[in-house]
Scaffold this motif. Structure first.
Motif, mmCIF file in Angstrom:
data_model
loop_
_atom_site.group_PDB
_atom_site.id
_atom_site.type_symbol
_atom_site.label_atom_id
_atom_site.label_comp_id
_atom_site.label_asym_id
_atom_site.label_seq_id
_atom_site.Cartn_x
_atom_site.Cartn_y
_atom_site.Cartn_z
ATOM 1 N N PHE A 41 0.871 -1.173 0.000
ATOM 2 C CA PHE A 41 0.000 0.000 0.000
ATOM 3 C C PHE A 41 0.906 1.220 0.000
ATOM 4 O O PHE A 41 1.546 1.535 1.004
ATOM 5 N N SER A 56 1.624 4.558 0.483
ATOM 6 C CA SER A 56 1.019 5.716 1.142
ATOM 7 C C SER A 56 1.811 6.015 2.409
ATOM 8 O O SER A 56 2.628 5.214 2.857
ATOM 9 N N ARG A 96 -6.593 10.727 9.139
ATOM 10 C CA ARG A 96 -7.307 10.092 8.023
ATOM 11 C C ARG A 96 -8.463 10.969 7.532
ATOM 12 O O ARG A 96 -8.683 11.107 6.326
ATOM 13 N N SER A 141 -8.741 12.629 3.877
ATOM 14 C CA SER A 141 -9.859 12.361 2.969
ATOM 15 C C SER A 141 -10.420 13.642 2.376
ATOM 16 O O SER A 141 -10.710 13.718 1.178
ATOM 17 N N GLU A 144 -1.420 -0.431 5.918
ATOM 18 C CA GLU A 144 -2.333 0.682 5.663
ATOM 19 C C GLU A 144 -3.697 0.222 5.154
ATOM 20 O O GLU A 144 -4.675 0.972 5.234
ATOM 21 N N TYR A 145 -3.787 -1.023 4.645
ATOM 22 C CA TYR A 145 -5.095 -1.529 4.218
ATOM 23 C C TYR A 145 -6.076 -1.611 5.393
ATOM 24 O O TYR A 145 -7.287 -1.487 5.202
ATOM 25 N N TYR A 200 -7.412 1.827 5.690
ATOM 26 C CA TYR A 200 -8.075 2.216 4.435
ATOM 27 C C TYR A 200 -9.539 1.772 4.427
ATOM 28 O O TYR A 200 -10.445 2.569 4.135
ATOM 29 N N ARG A 247 -13.241 4.018 5.621
ATOM 30 C CA ARG A 247 -14.417 4.167 4.751
ATOM 31 C C ARG A 247 -15.707 4.026 5.547
ATOM 32 O O ARG A 247 -16.666 4.790 5.348
ATOM 33 N N THR A 298 -11.544 7.397 -1.513
ATOM 34 C CA THR A 298 -11.243 5.970 -1.641
ATOM 35 C C THR A 298 -10.630 5.626 -2.983
ATOM 36 O O THR A 298 -9.773 4.758 -3.085
ATOM 37 N N SER A 334 -5.612 9.077 -4.832
ATOM 38 C CA SER A 334 -4.548 9.463 -3.895
ATOM 39 C C SER A 334 -4.012 10.803 -4.375
ATOM 40 O O SER A 334 -3.925 11.050 -5.581
ATOM 41 N N LEU A 342 -5.527 0.778 -4.521
ATOM 42 C CA LEU A 342 -6.881 1.133 -4.110
ATOM 43 C C LEU A 342 -7.893 0.104 -4.616
ATOM 44 O O LEU A 342 -7.932 -0.214 -5.796
#
Length: 356
Positions: free
Chosen positions: A197, A199, A215, A219, A264-265, A268, A272, A288, A291, A316
């Motif tokens: 991931f 990020s 986060r 977003s 990071e998943y 992630y 959401r 989502t 990036s 993603l």
């Protein structure tokens, strides 16, 4: 000296003498073993282990699986993947269990930091960060192998499975996304272990409130940048449609929160849900599928910077079944290693996420 980890009898799931293909734990363990088989194929090549000295065959033969094809990178001659075929003996064939088994598995290894393959693997790791795997010969060879395997499966696409670890999971991801977006939407089961991931490591922030605040702020920034660029380029509808087209593909993602490459998943997908809960679902959905880095650099976008079409960054996912290993991992090698995924005593947390 060669590692004992290459020996199936020493480190493999020898307890799986009777595989139940309807059991998620059994499926995960066998798929991880087949990926390990690719690693050992390459190490056999590097150590010139042949015939009875080869260590790789035990990683698939134990499960009554044959090696159908070895995938070799033309750039350096290294083994990066394999196509396996399930060939159970007739006396072991349980019709109910066989109905859930794959006919073929296409598996890809990750990076090996040894002289025989390190240079090429690290070059591809860099391309992964830049979202540039699609144009590389290794991915083209992988995609050709997947197409050939689908042809051999004679229309039974769901019986062709993808599997990969680390860099290999990125290759499997790109293959799965490409097929899901193809005409007819070919949806292959995929087992993605420690998928990268790309990020900032927000999940590594210890304080939960700080982590959530970062986060949420991220977003809104991502959504704002995406909205501005999409207004200028008119690509909003196309970008959303391209991402939504993947929603029906639900790969299995296996991550360890102590692994900085895949952790990071966890945040992630959890984030959401939190954005929906606070009434900011629209912002969350826009973030989502984008990036900031790739929006600004135009990576993965035809015409650059959110202008129109193209595809989202590789890491993603609209939908996935996320399995998290909550067990202790004393070091990076343990947290990122493929060996953890066939242990029978893992404290796993499994959650399905669907994009709407």
């Amino acid at each position: 000296m060669p590692s004992l980890n290459d020996l199936f009898d020493a480190s493999g799931p020898t307890y799986l003498t009777n595989v139940n293909w309807n059991c998620p734990h059994h499926r995960r363990s066998v798929m991880a073993s087949l990926v390990q088989g690719v690693y050992v194929l390459e190490r056999d090549r590097q150590w010139n282990r042949q015939g009875p000295d080869a260590r790789a065959p035990a990683w698939w033969r134990f499960f009554h699986i044959d090696l159908h094809q070895v995938l070799v990178d033309a750039a350096d001659g290294s083994v990066f993947g394999a196509v396996y075929a399930f060939r159970p003996p007739l006396h072991l064939l349980d019709p109910a269990a066989a109905a859930a088994a794959p006919h073929f598995v296409v598996a890809f290894r990750g990076t090996i930091t040894k002289k025989g393959s390190a240079k090429r693997d690290l070059e591809l790791d860099l391309q992964l960060v830049r979202n540039g795997l699609e144009g590389k010969s290794r991915f083209r060879a992988a995609m050709q192998a997947v197409h050939d395997t689908l042809a051999a499966a004679a229309g039974q696409h769901r019986r062709v499975w993808l599997a990969g670890h680390s860099l290999g999971s990125a290759i499997a991801t790109l293959a799965g996304k490409t097929l899901a977006r193809s005409a007819g939407g070919v949806l292959l089961p995929a087992f993605l272990f420690n998928a990268p991931f790309v990020s900032a490591p927000v999940e590594r922030i210890g304080d939960l409130r700080v982590r959530q605040g970062v986060r949420i702020a991220s977003s809104f920034v991502t959504a704002a940048v995406a909205a501005v660029l999409q207004q200028r380029g008119g690509g909003s509808a196309a970008g959303e449609a391209a991402f939504a087209a993947l929603a029906a593909w639900v790969p299995d993602l296996f991550v360890n929160p102590a692994d900085p490459i895949s952790a990071e998943y966890v945040g992630y997908f959890d984030h959401r849900r939190k954005m929906e809960a606070i009434g900011a679902g629209a912002v969350g959905r826009l973030a989502t599928r984008n990036s900031v880095k790739d929006l600004l650099l135009g990576i993965g976008k035809k015409g650059g910077g959110g202008g129109g079409g193209g595809c989202e960054p590789l890491h993603l996912f609209p939908s996935a079944v996320l399995t998290v290993n909550r067990g202790p991992s004393p070091d990076f090698k343990t947290a990122h290693g493929i060996h953890q995924w066939w242990r029978p005593d893992l404290p796993l947390e499994c959650t399905a996420h669907y994009y709407t």
